[in-house]
Design a protein around this motif. Structure first.
Motif, PDB file in Angstrom:
ATOM      1  N   SER A  43       0.828  -1.208   0.000  1.00 18.27           N
ATOM      2  CA  SER A  43       0.000   0.000   0.000  1.00 18.27           C
ATOM      3  C   SER A  43       0.866   1.264   0.000  1.00 18.27           C
ATOM      4  CB  SER A  43      -0.896  -0.003   1.252  1.00 18.27           C
ATOM      5  OG  SER A  43      -1.772   1.097   1.255  1.00 18.27           O
ATOM      6  N   PHE A  81     -18.145   8.323  -3.331  1.00 22.65           N
ATOM      7  CA  PHE A  81     -17.616   6.998  -3.653  1.00 22.65           C
ATOM      8  C   PHE A  81     -17.928   6.697  -5.110  1.00 22.65           C
ATOM      9  CE2 PHE A  81     -21.973   6.441  -2.482  1.00 22.65           C
ATOM     10  CZ  PHE A  81     -22.448   5.494  -3.373  1.00 22.65           C
ATOM     11  N   ASN A  84     -14.165   1.431  -6.994  1.00 27.50           N
ATOM     12  CA  ASN A  84     -13.294   0.950  -5.927  1.00 27.50           C
ATOM     13  C   ASN A  84     -12.673   2.095  -5.115  1.00 27.50           C
ATOM     14  OD1 ASN A  84     -11.481   1.896  -7.870  1.00 27.50           O
ATOM     15  ND2 ASN A  84      -9.975   0.289  -7.436  1.00 27.50           N
ATOM     16  N   ARG A  85     -13.274   3.287  -5.202  1.00 28.83           N
ATOM     17  CA  ARG A  85     -12.736   4.451  -4.494  1.00 28.83           C
ATOM     18  C   ARG A  85     -13.770   5.043  -3.543  1.00 28.83           C
ATOM     19  NH1 ARG A  85      -9.563   7.375  -9.487  1.00 28.83           N
ATOM     20  NH2 ARG A  85      -7.854   5.869  -9.514  1.00 28.83           N
ATOM     21  N   ALA A  87     -14.014   8.585  -0.881  1.00 28.56           N
ATOM     22  CA  ALA A  87     -13.457   9.815  -0.308  1.00 28.56           C
ATOM     23  C   ALA A  87     -14.171  10.051   1.016  1.00 28.56           C
ATOM     24  CB  ALA A  87     -13.668  10.999  -1.248  1.00 28.56           C
ATOM     25  N   ASN A 109      -8.548  10.217   0.388  1.00 37.93           N
ATOM     26  CA  ASN A 109      -8.984   9.517  -0.825  1.00 37.93           C
ATOM     27  C   ASN A 109      -8.428   8.105  -0.726  1.00 37.93           C
ATOM     28  OD1 ASN A 109     -10.190  11.821  -1.999  1.00 37.93           O
ATOM     29  ND2 ASN A 109      -8.150  12.569  -2.510  1.00 37.93           N
ATOM     30  N   TRP A 110      -9.321   7.144  -0.863  1.00 40.08           N
ATOM     31  CA  TRP A 110      -8.953   5.737  -0.722  1.00 40.08           C
ATOM     32  C   TRP A 110      -9.205   4.999  -2.028  1.00 40.08           C
ATOM     33  CZ3 TRP A 110     -12.618   4.626   3.987  1.00 40.08           C
ATOM     34  CH2 TRP A 110     -12.157   5.290   5.121  1.00 40.08           C
ATOM     35  N   GLU A 111      -8.295   4.080  -2.364  1.00 40.22           N
ATOM     36  CA  GLU A 111      -8.489   3.170  -3.487  1.00 40.22           C
ATOM     37  C   GLU A 111      -8.236   1.755  -2.995  1.00 40.22           C
ATOM     38  OE1 GLU A 111      -7.185   3.896  -7.769  1.00 40.22           O
ATOM     39  OE2 GLU A 111      -5.669   2.509  -6.990  1.00 40.22           O
ATOM     40  N   MET A 118      -7.026  -1.668   1.144  1.00 43.96           N
ATOM     41  CA  MET A 118      -6.706  -0.346   0.626  1.00 43.96           C
ATOM     42  C   MET A 118      -5.282  -0.356   0.046  1.00 43.96           C
ATOM     43  SD  MET A 118      -6.939   3.374   2.517  1.00 43.96           S
ATOM     44  CE  MET A 118      -8.423   2.912   3.367  1.00 43.96           C
ATOM     45  N   ARG A 121      -3.807   5.507  -0.158  1.00 45.10           N
ATOM     46  CA  ARG A 121      -4.430   6.434   0.785  1.00 45.10           C
ATOM     47  C   ARG A 121      -3.723   7.771   0.643  1.00 45.10           C
ATOM     48  NH1 ARG A 121      -2.835   8.286   5.879  1.00 45.10           N
ATOM     49  NH2 ARG A 121      -4.537   9.101   7.151  1.00 45.10           N
TER      50      ARG A 121
END
Length: 156
Positions: A43, A81, A84-85, A87, A109-111, A118, A121
Motif C-alpha cells: 500500500s 464513492f 473501488n474508491r 473519499a 482519498n482511498w483506493e 486499501m 491512501r
C-alpha cells in the motif's frame, strides 16, 4: 492470494459507509498492527507531506503517531464513492504530552483492490489548537458509540 476485507468494491452508499465505519473503528483502537492489516502489503500513502509504502512502514508510522497524539478519538464520514474508491472527511481530537488539546481535520482519498484492501491512501490534514472546553468527543477510548453525533451533526 490476498486476504479478503469485505465489503468489496464496487461500493454502494451502504457499503462505502460500512467501510468508513470499519476504518474509524480500527483507528480508534489505536492498534497499529490491527490497522495495518486493512492495507495491501505494498500500500502507498501520502499523509500530509510524508510518503509511505507497505504495511511495515504504515505500522511504524501509526506507532509514532499514537505515541504523540494521546487520547485520540476519530470520526470519519463518507464524502463520495465510485467503483473501488471512497473519499472521506474526518476530524479527530487528541492532546500532546503537555496536555494541550487539538482537533485535526482532513480529507482522505482511498483506493481498494478487488479483495477490499486499501492500496492507496492520500490524506490532507490540518491541525487546530482547541481548549479543553471546546472538545466534542468525550466517549471512552475505543469505538465511537453508535448514538454519538456524526461530523455533520456536530457541525464539523
Amino acid at each position: 492470494m490476498s486476504e479478503a476485507r469485505p465489503p468489496l468494491p464496487p461500493f454502494t452508499a451502504e457499503t462505502a459507509a460500512q467501510k468508513a465505519r470499519m476504518a474509524e473503528d480500527a483507528w480508534n483502537s489505536r492498534d497499529p498492527a490491527r490497522v495495518a492489516l486493512a492495507y495491501t502489503k505494498d500500500s502507498r500513502w501520502r499523509n500530509r507531506a510524508e510518503f509511505l509504502q507497505g504495511r511495515d512502514a504504515i505500522q511504524a508510522f501509526l506507532t509514532r503517531k499514537w505515541s504523540r497524539e494521546l487520547d485520540y478519538r476519530l470520526i470519519k464520514e463518507v464524502w463520495a464513492f465510485h467503483g473501488n474508491r471512497i473519499a472521506v472527511r474526518f476530524a479527530y481530537e487528541w492532546h500532546d504530552d503537555s496536555g494541550s488539546w487539538f482537533r485535526s481535520y482532513g480529507n482522505e482519498n482511498w483506493e481498494f483492490d478487488e479483495h477490499g484492501l486499501m492500496r492507496l491512501r492520500i490524506a490532507s490534514i490540518n491541525v487546530l489548537p482547541i481548549g479543553e472546553a471546546d472538545r466534542k468527543y468525550h466517549w471512552p477510548l475505543g469505538r465511537r458509540p453508535d448514538d454519538h453525533p456524526t461530523l455533520s451533526e456536530l457541525g464539523l
